[in-house]
Design an enzyme around this catalytic site. Sequence first.
Site, PDB file in Angstrom:
ATOM      1  N   GLU A 462     -40.475   9.506   7.998  1.00  0.00           N
ATOM      2  CA  GLU A 462     -39.849   8.831   8.645  1.00  0.00           C
ATOM      3  C   GLU A 462     -39.497   9.310  10.242  1.00  0.00           C
ATOM      4  O   GLU A 462     -40.157   9.531  10.981  1.00  0.00           O
ATOM      5  CB  GLU A 462     -38.670   7.962   8.179  1.00  0.00           C
ATOM      6  CG  GLU A 462     -38.452   6.582   9.031  1.00  0.00           C
ATOM      7  CD  GLU A 462     -37.551   5.804   7.848  1.00  0.00           C
ATOM      8  OE1 GLU A 462     -37.274   4.788   8.453  1.00  0.00           O
ATOM      9  OE2 GLU A 462     -37.648   5.783   6.719  1.00  0.00           O
ATOM     10  N   GLU A 738     -27.089   8.893   3.862  1.00  0.00           N
ATOM     11  CA  GLU A 738     -27.533   7.623   4.225  1.00  0.00           C
ATOM     12  C   GLU A 738     -27.023   6.528   3.684  1.00  0.00           C
ATOM     13  O   GLU A 738     -26.545   5.602   4.341  1.00  0.00           O
ATOM     14  CB  GLU A 738     -29.380   7.435   4.070  1.00  0.00           C
ATOM     15  CG  GLU A 738     -29.663   6.344   4.502  1.00  0.00           C
ATOM     16  CD  GLU A 738     -31.176   5.938   4.228  1.00  0.00           C
ATOM     17  OE1 GLU A 738     -31.833   6.908   3.337  1.00  0.00           O
ATOM     18  OE2 GLU A 738     -31.896   5.247   5.001  1.00  0.00           O
TER      19      GLU A 738
END
Length: 859
Positions: A462, A738
């Site tokens: 990502e 996260e």
Amino acid sequence: MTFLTVEPISFEHHRDPLGIGERVPRLSWIIQTDIPGWLQRAYEMELSGGTSTGLVESGESVLVSWPGPELRSRERRGVRVRVHGHDGSTSDWSAWSWAETGLLDSADWQAGATAPPRDLLADADGPAPLLRRDFTLRGPVERARLYITAHGMYEAEINGQVVGHDVLAPGWTSYQHRLRYRTHDVTALLCEGVNTIGATLADGWWRGRVGFAGGRSAVYGDRTVLIAQLEITYADGTTDVVVTDAAWRCATGPVTAASLYDGETHDARLLPEGWSRPGFDVSAWLPTEVLHHDPALLVAPTGPPVRRTEILHPAGVLTGPDGETILDFGQNIAGRLRIRVQGPAGHTVSLRHAEVLDGGALALRPLRHAAAHDRYILRGDAEPETWEPRFTVHGFRYAQIDGWPGDLRPSDVVAVVCHTDMRPIGDFACSEPLLNRLHDNVRWSMRGNYVDLPTDCPQRDERLGWTGDIQVFAPTAAFLYDCAGPLTSWLADLAAEHRRHGTVPVFVPWIALPPVPDALPTAAWGDAAVIVPWTLYQRTGDLGLLREQYPSMRAWVDQIAGLAGESCLWDTGSQLGDWLDPTAPPERPFEAQTDPGLVATAYLAYSAGLVAETAALLGRTADAARYRELAERVRAAFDAAYATSEGKMTSDSQTAYALALRFGLLNSDERRAHAGGRLAELVRANGHRIGTGFVGTPLVCDALTDAGAVEDAYQLLLQKECPSWLYAVTMGATTIWERWDSMLSDGSVNAGEMTSFNHYALGAVADWMHRTIAGLAPATPGYRRLMVRPRPGGGLTHARAALDTPYGRAEVSWNRTGNQGTLVVVVPANTTAAVHLPTDPDTALDAGAGRHVFHWETP
Ligand code: BGC
């Protein structure tokens, strides 16, 4: 004897003003003095070559307009400043500070785009070819500049020496619109007679694989090219230019695979010894091709490049469940390893990377489709060989080393931290070690997620410029690092993508990926277009940036106001909402407690209000009135749709109250008081565990503080049970995770897809720590006036924040014993402070430049 001096002058937000792109760079200076309350009354500025402003009656010392004619390409100008105080004092002239422009016009570029022949290119992320040419100098050189960039990723060499210290150059911008070049002073690398310039050229973001769910390759093109222009000025004033053209030759080199996600393979046996030195035999090398490129896209950087910023030594050597050797660097980072190894030719050493261990082995699943695997194939030298990959970067704390010849000594391997080389400017510390560790983790997540652009994470497939993440984190980012330069570049990309797609994509640079084929407007993410420039303005005073971004700010609000339509409620479309709310199921992170329409409408009201304020600052009165009116209508609609008559929200969640309160969306004091009370109740009922995702997390402590429940904010911050900020800290986190439970309490890794251990978004609370625990905030843009308003609580006995503001170093520190407290405030020259003592937070005492000590006593 007092002193009054002007420190070196800075140009725009540059750290190193060589090759700047501004024709009229704004200038800032910091004044050091021991004269209490010193304020600038006037300044004088002198440019090398004679221009002088004379005496300018002005208190401005930050981002002051360029006093001379527009700079031309390659122009080098010095500036010095002398200041006069209101008290009649006058400084000496500052030392001269110098800046040099790069190539400001497309017509300056003579360099072609030299491409390795197609035959040398394999599939994406394959070998990185070498390119080179010789050139001969005609005499003694006075100065030489290399202007360079690539489609792909390059490392340049001159006469066997690497040029500069940039890593992953030219970084990732929205290449269809902007490609940054760099200017290097290479005078010292040149030698008499024949010289050689060369480069290794990898696929990078241009041609390599980028993006999740399998990603895409060759997003920007299927050919890589080098664009380089070496300009030599001889002592006699004549010049020569060496450019990328068809005279360059090409061959394969030691890098046989290079992928940002998968890692790099380097076969040292394939290194043509001396390839970038004169005298090397190129008869077997292939001719290159010259392809078209558009010099109008080439732009100078506005901030520093990615560099190696720190070396970490292993903190431990572990043995995995299958007997594998794992090094623990004690800190989760973005970077790569550097090894020193000796062994037989052709032997392969393998390096794998992971952020955490699962069952004692590297946890690779969270990396998804990123192999993060480097390989070094030894040359077999008599001396140890040193190697560090050059065209990849990994997010890791642990590294598994396989195939090490002989015994691995911990000193043979170090971790090299790589990120944008921003200047650290802010510090925080307090009496609670866990909070200090949390703060360190926030800083490390900023470092891990500023590898050329503000990303979500540095490890998995990502590493995209997710707009929502930086939107919530920007205030913290702007305190920890001088990131105005780098973010100015990213915002230019955002505006360019915005124009192209008619909306603000959820990540910038934008690439269409199979699961997200179109750029769609998404609340809190797209609002980065408004909030990030606004935040930078608050923290740096850079009104020029607001002016630059204004069309994008306004277009975003116009678009979403259109989507909201007559009702003024934006309750349609694809929304990420309060992403990663702790109650959302691991595989459905958008299923938050808070209605996504409530989130989206709140942001519309907030952004419309900020556009109104921006318009007013820019002197656009009609716009200011229009957006003020829009903001009011949306506020009223929000209040009517999402709050009951007593101020209870339709989503009875921490995030809903935090949004309504912090964005000022409730229309009476009673409703606000009720909402504040309900928020505190919810937080208490949840046992002071956090109940917010990306959207609510940056707001909840402020909302509680405003509601008079500052102690609840402390309890929320100090909570150690999951979900909470300190849960991760007690689990040994060294970066911000996260999700609140990226690691479960049994030490296993959360089964969800979104399980990074290095995402800064939830670390946005650090901004509250700076402003409310320590008590240092801007009262006016750029900290021209400081807001010192510490709110001691949570049993803390001391706290401190220090910041290199645009005007100089500001410091706030307090400590307390029993019912007595002391507050020390350092106010930079040419600024003032509003000081609010903890015992009377609503009253401001005025303080001028200098050091002040205040005492307080609680009953
Ligand atoms: C990213 C996030 C991002 C989110 C939004 C994730 O994959 O890592 O940080 O904001 O997607 O969909």
